[in-house]
Design a protein around this motif. Structure first.
Motif, PDB file in Angstrom:
ATOM      1  N   UNK A 250       0.840  -1.181   0.000  1.00 28.46           N
ATOM      2  CA  UNK A 250       0.000   0.000   0.000  1.00 28.46           C
ATOM      3  C   UNK A 250       0.886   1.245   0.000  1.00 28.46           C
ATOM      4  N   UNK A 251       0.317   2.353  -0.447  1.00 31.56           N
ATOM      5  CA  UNK A 251       1.082   3.582  -0.562  1.00 31.56           C
ATOM      6  C   UNK A 251       1.121   4.351   0.750  1.00 31.56           C
ATOM      7  N   UNK A 252       2.290   4.901   1.054  1.00 30.80           N
ATOM      8  CA  UNK A 252       2.473   5.824   2.173  1.00 30.80           C
ATOM      9  C   UNK A 252       3.065   7.130   1.642  1.00 30.80           C
ATOM     10  N   UNK A 253       2.551   7.560   0.498  1.00 29.06           N
ATOM     11  CA  UNK A 253       3.081   8.747  -0.164  1.00 29.06           C
ATOM     12  C   UNK A 253       2.491  10.044   0.392  1.00 29.06           C
ATOM     13  N   UNK A 254       1.384   9.947   1.094  1.00 27.17           N
ATOM     14  CA  UNK A 254       0.646  11.129   1.500  1.00 27.17           C
ATOM     15  C   UNK A 254       1.513  12.161   2.231  1.00 27.17           C
ATOM     16  N   UNK A 255       2.426  11.706   3.058  1.00 28.06           N
ATOM     17  CA  UNK A 255       3.267  12.632   3.825  1.00 28.06           C
ATOM     18  C   UNK A 255       4.136  13.496   2.912  1.00 28.06           C
ATOM     19  N   UNK A 256       4.520  12.946   1.759  1.00 27.47           N
ATOM     20  CA  UNK A 256       5.317  13.721   0.808  1.00 27.47           C
ATOM     21  C   UNK A 256       4.438  14.730   0.064  1.00 27.47           C
ATOM     22  N   UNK A 257       3.183  14.356  -0.189  1.00 26.03           N
ATOM     23  CA  UNK A 257       2.245  15.271  -0.836  1.00 26.03           C
ATOM     24  C   UNK A 257       1.883  16.431   0.083  1.00 26.03           C
ATOM     25  N   UNK A 258       1.986  16.202   1.394  1.00 25.04           N
ATOM     26  CA  UNK A 258       1.688  17.251   2.364  1.00 25.04           C
ATOM     27  C   UNK A 258       2.884  18.174   2.591  1.00 25.04           C
TER      28      UNK A 258
END
Length: 402
Positions: A250-258
């Motif tokens: 699963x993706x944990x990219x959200x922190x980079x988008x924030x």
């Protein structure tokens, strides 16, 4: 063996060529008596018919007597010649539905199809690609887009640059605030984009610092799959397992988008892998990305805001954060501007073609002189009306009808 360079039939036509005039001249001299070359007349190439003629290469309207035909992009179905061997980017090996009829026609016409994307050495590494140029031009376009969106600087378009040196000179106009930039990918595309970031003297920082520190200058972080994918069961990452079973992650990219404002996408994406984020995520006040340069341009793929490819003529469109709908470029400061040109190397076609031709000269031409050369056998998608063993997984794909 007579080798023909076909005219690009896809519309709009691609300006690139598999070989430059000087490369064909050198090959014709090196393989005198063994290979001959001819070029199909075209008014849209970056190299004119006259340049090929001046190099001693014959130019004809009809080159159907060629044994092997080289192109760049997909060949229109009606232009395929029965029984020939073709080299081009077919965009079929990921079961791309828009090219199903192309692969069906290849089988029906008993064509041997060798896709540049499938040409690999004995270690499984691709040997011919335009990836570096896609990365260079895609990253340049990311900053062109940022300049247009913010009004901070104005670059000329990449395709208006004379060459790579001119493009780098143009970058001297870039004046960046302390913006945070995310770059994905470590292959040809990612490394090509990295050339632009280094040319701009943008400092690379660690993931921890990118996420947690404030900077008074523009910075970037370079990410690989292990940095934003986690196994669902325990949060770990295993590279071999990820590539074999991406659906387990699963993706944990959200922190980079924030944390980031710009995203430059140069990483490969598997259709079974999760997206980096979902369209619903962009409506959040915490989602800070405002410029996305999707160099990989997988429509409906890793980046959900890539709802379509863009074109060299119209390189950018916007996505409304609340509705997810496509808008005209730069119509709103709050929308996300997406650059998703799917033929980026066409913006510097002469230099991109030169590098590509060097790769073909090294790997493919010598292999054509061998009987059953391994590199060509492994790369053959179809032959004599059938899919090869390596690509038998496409059987159901070609059996379906629209």
């Amino acid at each position: 063996m007579k080798i023909g360079i076909i005219r690009e039939g896809k519309n709009p036509p691609d300006k690139r060529v598999p070989f430059t005039p000087d490369q064909l001249k050198a090959l014709q001299e090196e393989y005198k008596g063994k290979l001959s070359f001819q070029v199909q007349s075209s008014s849209s190439r970056a190299f004119s018919d006259q340049e090929f003629i001046d190099a001693g290469i014959q130019v004809f309207e009809d080159i159907s007597d060629s044994d092997v035909l080289f192109g760049v992009k997909e060949v229109p179905v009606e232009e395929l010649i029965e029984g020939k061997t073709y080299f081009f980017f077919s965009h079929t090996i990921k079961k791309q539905k828009n090219n199903r009829k192309l692969l069906q026609a290849v089988l029906h016409k008993n064509i041997r199809l060798i896709d540049y994307e499938t040409l690999k050495d004995s270690d499984g590494n691709r040997v011919v690609a335009f990836g570096r140029w896609a990365g260079i031009i895609g990253a340049y376009n990311a900053f062109w887009t940022y300049g247009k969106k913010t009004g901070l600087f104005d670059l000329k378009r990449a395709n208006d640059c004379v060459n790579l040196m001119d493009l780098h000179h143009e970058l001297s106009k870039v004046q960046l605030p302390p913006v945070k930039i995310v770059l994905t990918g470590s292959g040809r595309v990612g490394n090509g984009a990295l050339e632009i970031l280094k040319s701009l003297n943008i400092r690379e920082v660690s993931i921890h610092d990118f996420l947690h520190l404030y900077f008074e200058e523009a910075v970037f972080v370079k990410l690989g799959s292990a940095d934003y994918y986690r196994r669902k069961s325990d949060g770990a990452f295993d590279k071999e397992e990820f590539y074999a079973f991406p659906e387990r992650y699963e993706s944990h990219f959200q922190k980079f988008a924030e944390a980031g404002e710009m995203l430059i996408v140069g990483g490969y994406w598997d259709a079974d892998a999760p997206r980096l984020f979902e369209m619903k995520d962009i409506a959040s006040e915490d989602f800070q990305l405002s410029v996305i340069a999707d160099i990989s341009c997988d429509v409906g793929g890793a980046i959900p805001t890539t709802v379509s490819s863009s074109t060299i003529r119209e390189p950018v469109y916007d996505i409304d954060r609340q509705t997810g709908k496509k808008l005209p470029a730069f119509g709103s400061q709050t929308s996300i501007s997406v650059m998703a040109i799917d033929n980026l190397p066409c913006e510097l076609p002469r230099e991109a073609s030169h590098e590509f031709g060097l790769q073909l000269t090294k790997w493919v031409i010598p292999a054509l002189m061998e009987e059953n050369a391994g590199i060509l056998e492994r790369a053959t998608i179809a032959r004599d009306g059938d899919l090869t063993i390596e690509f038998i997984y496409l059987t159901d794909f070609v059996s379906e009808h629209e």
